[in-house]
Enzyme design. Structure first.
Site, PDB file in Angstrom:
ATOM      1  N   GLU A 166       0.812  -1.212   0.000  1.00  0.00           N
ATOM      2  CA  GLU A 166       0.000   0.000   0.000  1.00  0.00           C
ATOM      3  C   GLU A 166       0.852   1.272   0.000  1.00  0.00           C
ATOM      4  O   GLU A 166       0.809   2.078   0.946  1.00  0.00           O
ATOM      5  CB  GLU A 166      -0.952   0.011   1.196  1.00  0.00           C
ATOM      6  CG  GLU A 166      -1.880  -1.197   1.226  1.00  0.00           C
ATOM      7  CD  GLU A 166      -2.970  -1.107   2.286  1.00  0.00           C
ATOM      8  OE1 GLU A 166      -2.883  -0.220   3.155  1.00  0.00           O
ATOM      9  OE2 GLU A 166      -3.911  -1.904   2.232  1.00  0.00           O
ATOM     10  N   GLU A 363      -5.032  -8.817   0.394  1.00  0.00           N
ATOM     11  CA  GLU A 363      -5.658  -8.562   1.701  1.00  0.00           C
ATOM     12  C   GLU A 363      -7.139  -8.333   1.490  1.00  0.00           C
ATOM     13  O   GLU A 363      -7.551  -7.632   0.558  1.00  0.00           O
ATOM     14  CB  GLU A 363      -5.104  -7.304   2.391  1.00  0.00           C
ATOM     15  CG  GLU A 363      -3.746  -7.436   2.986  1.00  0.00           C
ATOM     16  CD  GLU A 363      -3.298  -6.172   3.737  1.00  0.00           C
ATOM     17  OE1 GLU A 363      -4.145  -5.451   4.300  1.00  0.00           O
ATOM     18  OE2 GLU A 363      -2.083  -5.907   3.727  1.00  0.00           O
TER      19      GLU A 363
END
Ligand code: BG6
Length: 465
Positions: A166, A363
């Site tokens: 991220e 995720e």
């Protein structure tokens, strides 16, 4: 079986070094930005639980790996902490840190778990924080050197590598929304940090290509689709597109296509915050695209054109306002909307606009507060809501794959309860419960047994829970 996935589909889970290991000052590790921040402002962290112990994977890794296997985890992504491997700005290697990751990689392989290693999960060593972090190009170059040490030491056994987890979170939460260090609000610095992080990722890809490792190199991007209130209203549509540029395409495009979106460059330029970059840097980004993507997805973003003028420092809020609608499904613990069809939309976007690059869901998960309220008389958390959450997302993934999406796996966040930054242990995500007040005792939740069946059979039936 109603939802059958292909043989070899990667069923697994993800966590990260700083959120699971603890052992913060053991084995020669030096402090990271989290140790540094917690020492200075512990009140920012939920119940003042800091990063020193987390889930104690550092000491209990054998037990965790054994229990993950029992929960059907066939691949596990964690991160190698820069602060465990490299001791200083000069790049001296900490052999004790190397030995630790050798042990856990070998233990995973011994248990039939594919190790997937990420090189940065929000955790900058303090010696680079003190030099300006990712506002400094030297940090990017040092990251690439750290990456090359990891490829050299672990590349014989690790097939799946990722540079950053991220990356957008680093400018977003550190330099705009103030949930990560240095917790400032400064769009100019955020734009600079965003560019330097991308450069660092591309430089690491370049190192990987030079290394001769047999594996693949990717990046993990949190793709948060933006839905607008009225898609037929050009102003609403523009608001959604602008957020897509800022939060998704800012890393997706350079990582996969090697180019920044022209509209993003124009937007930053019009705000006077376009970082100065060289042609040579842009060329590094162009020439070092990733082999595959990890996609993190938790919740969508809802946006419409602003009804009122924006006042305040330059923030994405200048371009939109959120909206809610009747019947919006929420995970009230975390305050995040649950919207499963976004998985299909993400898959279609990758298929249609990003050359159908191989990707996996790296995720997805559900954090629940005070989860002990769901514990039965035998000490087992009856987390039917988590099973339902996983099933509901997998249905859309299954549909997208049937239509040609190039998705090769699904990872739950997280195999075991872990430390969530300033939220510490507020929300629990695991298939395995970790009792942090009882020596990190590990127990299987109901979802762990269900996930084992899912992973063994490569699929699930609608009615079972
Ligand atoms: C992802 C991160 O954004 O979400 C993880 O990669 C994080 O590090 C996870 O823990 C869940 O979010 P949170 O804020 O509830 O911990």
């Amino acid at each position: 079986m109603d939802y059958q996935f292909r043989e070899g589909f990667l069923w697994g889970g993800a966590s990260s070094g700083p959120q699971s290991e603890g052992g913060w000052n053991e084995g020669g590790r030096v402090p990271s930005e989290w140790d540094y921040w917690f020492e200075r402002e512990p009140e920012r962290f939920f119940r003042q639980v800091g990063p020193a112990v987390t889930s104690d994977f550092y000491h209990k890794y054998k037990e965790y790996i054994k229990k993950m296997k029992e929960a059907g985890i066939k691949s596990y992504r964690t991160s190698i902490q820069w602060s465990r491997i490299i001791l200083d700005c000069e790049g001296h290697v900490n052999e004790e840190g190397v030995a630790f990751y050798n042990k856990i990689i070998d233990e995973m392989i011994k248990n039939g778990i594919e190790p997937m290693m990420c090189l940065h999960h929000f955790d900058l060593p303090v010696y680079w924080v003190e030099k300006g972090g990712f506002e400094n190009r030297d940090t990017a170059k040092a990251f690439a050197r750290f990456a090359s040490v990891c490829f050299e030491r672990f590349g014989d056994r690790v097939t799946y590598w990722t540079t950053f987890n991220e990356p957008v979170i680093i400018p977003e939460t550190g330099y705009l929304y103030q949930r990560h260090y240095p917790a400032v609000c400064d769009a100019r610095r955020a734009a600079l940090v965003g560019f330097t992080v991308q450069l660092a990722s591309s430089l690491a890809v370049a190192e990987f290509k030079k290394s001769g490792c047999k594996g693949k190199i990717g990046v993990i991007i949190n793709l948060t689709p933006t839905y607008c209130e009225n898609p037929d209203d050009p102003a609403d549509k523009k608001a959604a597109d602008t957020l897509d540029l800022i939060f998704n395409r800012s890393f997706l495009d350079p990582s996969v296509l090697g180019e920044y979106p022209r509209e993003l460059v124009e937007l930053l330029d019009s705000e006077g915050i376009l970082p100065e970059v060289t042609e040579e840097e842009l060329q590094i980004i162009r020439e070092n695209r990733v082999d595959y993507l990890g996609v993190n997805y938790y919740h969508p973003r809802r946006a419409r054109a602003r009804r009122t003028p924006y006042e305040g420092p330059l923030m994405p809020e200048k371009y939109y306002e959120p909206y809610e609608f009747a019947g919006q499904k929420m995970n009230t613990s975390r305050g995040w909307e649950i919207y499963e069809p976004a998985v299909y939309d993400i898959a279609k976007n990758i298929q249609e606009n990003y050359g159908n690059i191989p990707w996996y869901m790296s995720e997805n998960g559900m954090g629940i507060q005070d989860e002990e309220q769901f514990m039965d008389g035998n000490g087992v958390i009856q987390d039917d809501y988590r099973i339902q959450f996983i099933k509901d997302h997998l249905k859309y993934l299954h549909k997208a794959i049937a239509e040609g999406a190039n998705c090769f796996g699904y990872h739950l966040w997280a195999p075991f309860d872990c430390w969530s930054w300033i939220n510490a242990y507020k929300n629990r995500y695991g298939l395995l419960r970790v009792d942090i007040y009882d020596g990190c005792k590990i127990t299987m939740k109901k979802s762990g047994s269900w996930f084992k069946a899912l992973s063994d059979r490569n699929g699930f039936s609608e009615e079972e829970i």
